[in-house]
Write a protein that holds these residues in place. Structure first.
Motif, short mmCIF file in Angstrom:
data_model
loop_
_atom_site.label_atom_id
_atom_site.label_comp_id
_atom_site.label_asym_id
_atom_site.label_seq_id
_atom_site.Cartn_x
_atom_site.Cartn_y
_atom_site.Cartn_z
N THR A 101 0.86 -1.19 0.00
CA THR A 101 0.00 0.00 0.00
C THR A 101 0.90 1.23 0.00
N ASN A 102 0.84 1.99 -1.07
CA ASN A 102 1.74 3.14 -1.26
C ASN A 102 0.98 4.44 -1.49
N ASP A 103 -0.33 4.43 -1.23
CA ASP A 103 -1.15 5.64 -1.41
C ASP A 103 -2.21 5.63 -0.30
N GLY A 104 -1.78 6.03 0.90
CA GLY A 104 -2.67 5.88 2.04
C GLY A 104 -2.95 4.41 2.26
N PRO A 105 -4.23 4.03 2.38
CA PRO A 105 -4.55 2.61 2.61
C PRO A 105 -4.57 1.78 1.34
N ASN A 106 -4.28 2.38 0.19
CA ASN A 106 -4.49 1.72 -1.10
C ASN A 106 -3.18 1.52 -1.86
N THR A 107 -3.25 0.69 -2.89
CA THR A 107 -2.14 0.52 -3.83
C THR A 107 -2.38 1.42 -5.03
N LEU A 108 -1.33 2.15 -5.44
CA LEU A 108 -1.41 3.05 -6.59
C LEU A 108 -0.37 2.65 -7.63
N HIS A 109 -0.80 2.53 -8.88
CA HIS A 109 0.09 2.35 -10.03
C HIS A 109 1.05 1.17 -9.87
N GLY A 110 0.53 0.05 -9.31
CA GLY A 110 1.31 -1.18 -9.30
C GLY A 110 2.14 -1.42 -8.06
N GLY A 111 2.08 -0.50 -7.09
CA GLY A 111 2.82 -0.72 -5.85
C GLY A 111 3.99 0.21 -5.69
N ASP A 112 4.79 -0.01 -4.64
CA ASP A 112 5.87 0.93 -4.35
C ASP A 112 7.06 0.78 -5.28
N THR A 113 7.12 -0.32 -6.04
CA THR A 113 8.15 -0.48 -7.08
C THR A 113 7.47 -1.03 -8.33
N GLY A 114 6.73 -0.16 -8.99
CA GLY A 114 5.98 -0.58 -10.17
C GLY A 114 6.83 -0.55 -11.43
N PHE A 115 6.16 -0.71 -12.56
CA PHE A 115 6.86 -0.73 -13.85
C PHE A 115 7.59 0.58 -14.13
N ASN A 116 7.15 1.67 -13.51
CA ASN A 116 7.79 2.96 -13.69
C ASN A 116 9.20 3.01 -13.12
N PRO A 210 -17.59 8.23 -9.45
CA PRO A 210 -17.29 9.01 -8.24
C PRO A 210 -16.41 8.22 -7.27
N ILE A 211 -15.70 8.95 -6.41
CA ILE A 211 -14.73 8.35 -5.49
C ILE A 211 -15.10 8.65 -4.04
N ASP A 212 -14.50 7.87 -3.14
CA ASP A 212 -14.65 8.16 -1.72
C ASP A 212 -13.46 9.00 -1.26
N GLU A 213 -13.34 9.21 0.04
CA GLU A 213 -12.30 10.11 0.55
C GLU A 213 -10.89 9.57 0.37
N THR A 214 -10.74 8.26 0.06
CA THR A 214 -9.42 7.70 -0.22
C THR A 214 -9.18 7.56 -1.73
N LEU A 215 -10.05 8.13 -2.54
CA LEU A 215 -9.95 8.18 -4.01
C LEU A 215 -10.25 6.83 -4.67
N TYR A 250 -12.33 15.73 -2.12
CA TYR A 250 -11.60 14.47 -1.95
C TYR A 250 -10.30 14.44 -2.76
N ALA A 251 -10.37 14.89 -4.01
CA ALA A 251 -9.24 14.74 -4.93
C ALA A 251 -8.36 15.97 -5.04
N LYS A 252 -8.76 17.09 -4.40
CA LYS A 252 -8.06 18.38 -4.53
C LYS A 252 -8.13 18.91 -5.95
N GLY A 253 -9.14 18.51 -6.69
CA GLY A 253 -9.32 18.91 -8.08
C GLY A 253 -9.83 17.74 -8.88
N TYR A 254 -9.47 17.67 -10.15
CA TYR A 254 -9.86 16.53 -10.99
C TYR A 254 -8.81 15.41 -10.84
N ASP A 255 -9.27 14.25 -10.45
CA ASP A 255 -8.47 13.03 -10.45
C ASP A 255 -9.46 11.87 -10.52
#
Length: 366
Positions: A101-116, A210-215, A250-255
């Motif tokens: 989990t690398n984005d608060g309680p969630n996984t973002l873009h494949g994890g903390d060592t993604g393809f990027n 639509p998203i919740d407070e954790t996006l 929630y998103a601080k703008g568009y996300d």
């Protein structure tokens, strides 16, 4: 096509940069670390060439602590799973898989060592369609918690029709979620040239998720009518950003993920997803894709701490991302299109970015 050294990773592996140009002078530079598009130069209405993506001139900038803390994913290939997975967890074939989990309680873009953050194998090519680069990477079974060994092949083709075509392909040894995308940030005035709030955006979508407070998506497919998410007619990005809206809070703008409108029987062919016009330069960006969704991100967390290759800081809302994708958290959302790839299948997705110019009146300031 030119290849040059771009730097060295901490473990000593060399990173190369590939400079690709088409017959009209459009120039793209790509590194094999993360498949990152570090620059993309296109002409404005007067023929002036500017770099229209956010990026850096040195590998050290992409490896710096400042960049890693901000983690904007400038120009990178994203995988195994673009966007978010709730709590970094999903159940597949009766087995529960836990990801970092690398984005608060969630996984973002494949994890903390993604393809990027992976070093891809790169092979330049030239074809009737244009010049480009094939990038390949094999993700081992269990990498970042995902099941199956995933063999991934991504090709960037810069055509003489002034298009950047991106083809994603993958095969797996076990059923696994796959959702590949590209995370370039665009500023059609030129990188480091102020905000994107005057850019006029059209998104070919009558609904969004639509998203919740954790996006994380709530699961609802919501009509955009009467909301700040209705971009079916070209609208300045900043026109409605000041409105009080729970989704903006929630998103601080568009996300947000937009549910793209598709023509019946054409799901396997790229259809228009979005169009961006920058009034002062006259630059136009069109995005077509085979994907069902598009994540529009308005650079909400850029704060000036990162300085681009122009020497100017990347300030709040100085770039926008249009990430073609399947929907966020699809492995946990049964009403969303499936992202599960099985061993007897081949994953294939195609996205095309088209660059042009137009004469337009200047937009209002935001």
């Amino acid at each position: 096509m030119e290849r040059s050294a771009f730097g060295q990773l901490p473990d000593g592996r060399e990173v190369d940069c590939y400079r690709i140009t088409n017959d009209n002078g459009i120039e793209m530079r790509v590194i094999n670390y993360g498949g990152i598009i570090v620059s993309l130069k296109t002409p404005d209405i007067a023929g002036r060439m500017d770099d229209i993506v956010l990026g850096f001139d040195s590998l050290d900038d992409y490896l710096s602590d400042t960049y890693r803390q901000a983690n904007p994913y400038f120009g990178a290939l994203i995988g195994r799973y673009g966007n978010r997975i709730a709590h970094g967890r999903f159940t597949l074939d009766g087995e529960t898989h836990q990801l970092p989990t690398n984005d608060g309680p969630n996984t973002l873009h494949g994890g903390d060592t993604g393809f990027n953050q992976r070093l891809w194998h790169a092979q330049p090519f030239s074809s009737a369609e244009g010049r480009g680069l094939v990038l390949t990477y094999t993700s081992p079974d269990g990498e970042q918690g995902f099941p199956g060994r995933l063999s991934t092949r991504v090709s960037y083709t810069l055509t003489n029709d002034n298009e950047l075509a991106i083809d994603y392909r993958a095969r797996t040894t076990r059923a696994t979620p796959v959702n590949l995308t590209q995370h370039s940030y665009f500023n059609l005035q030129g990188e480091g040239s102020g905000t994107i709030l005057n850019h006029r955006l059209m998104i070919n979508a009558s609904a969004y998720t639509p998203i919740d407070e954790t996006l994380i998506p709530t699961g609802e497919i919501a009509d955009v009518s009467g909301t700040p998410f209705d971009f079916r007619q070209p609208t300045a990005i900043g026109a409605r950003m000041g409105q009080k809206n729970t989704q903006f809070a929630y998103a601080k703008g568009y996300d947000h993920n937009f549910v793209l409108s598709k023509n019946p029987g054409q799901a396997d062919r790229p259809t228009l997803a979005a169009k961006v016009v920058e009034p002062q330069s006259g630059r136009v960006l069109e995005v077509a894709t085979t994907e069902p969704g598009l994540q529009f991100y308005s650079g909400n967390f850029l704060d000036g701490s990162l300085v681009g290759q122009s020497g100017r800081p990347y300030t709040h809302r100085s770039g926008l991302a249009l990430e073609t994708q399947h929907f966020p958290d699809s492995p946990n959302q049964p009403n969303f299109p499936s992202t599960i790839l099985k061993p007897d299948e081949t994953y294939h997705s195609r996205t095309v970015y088209r660059f042009s110019t137009t004469q337009t009146p200047e937009a209002a300031s935001y």
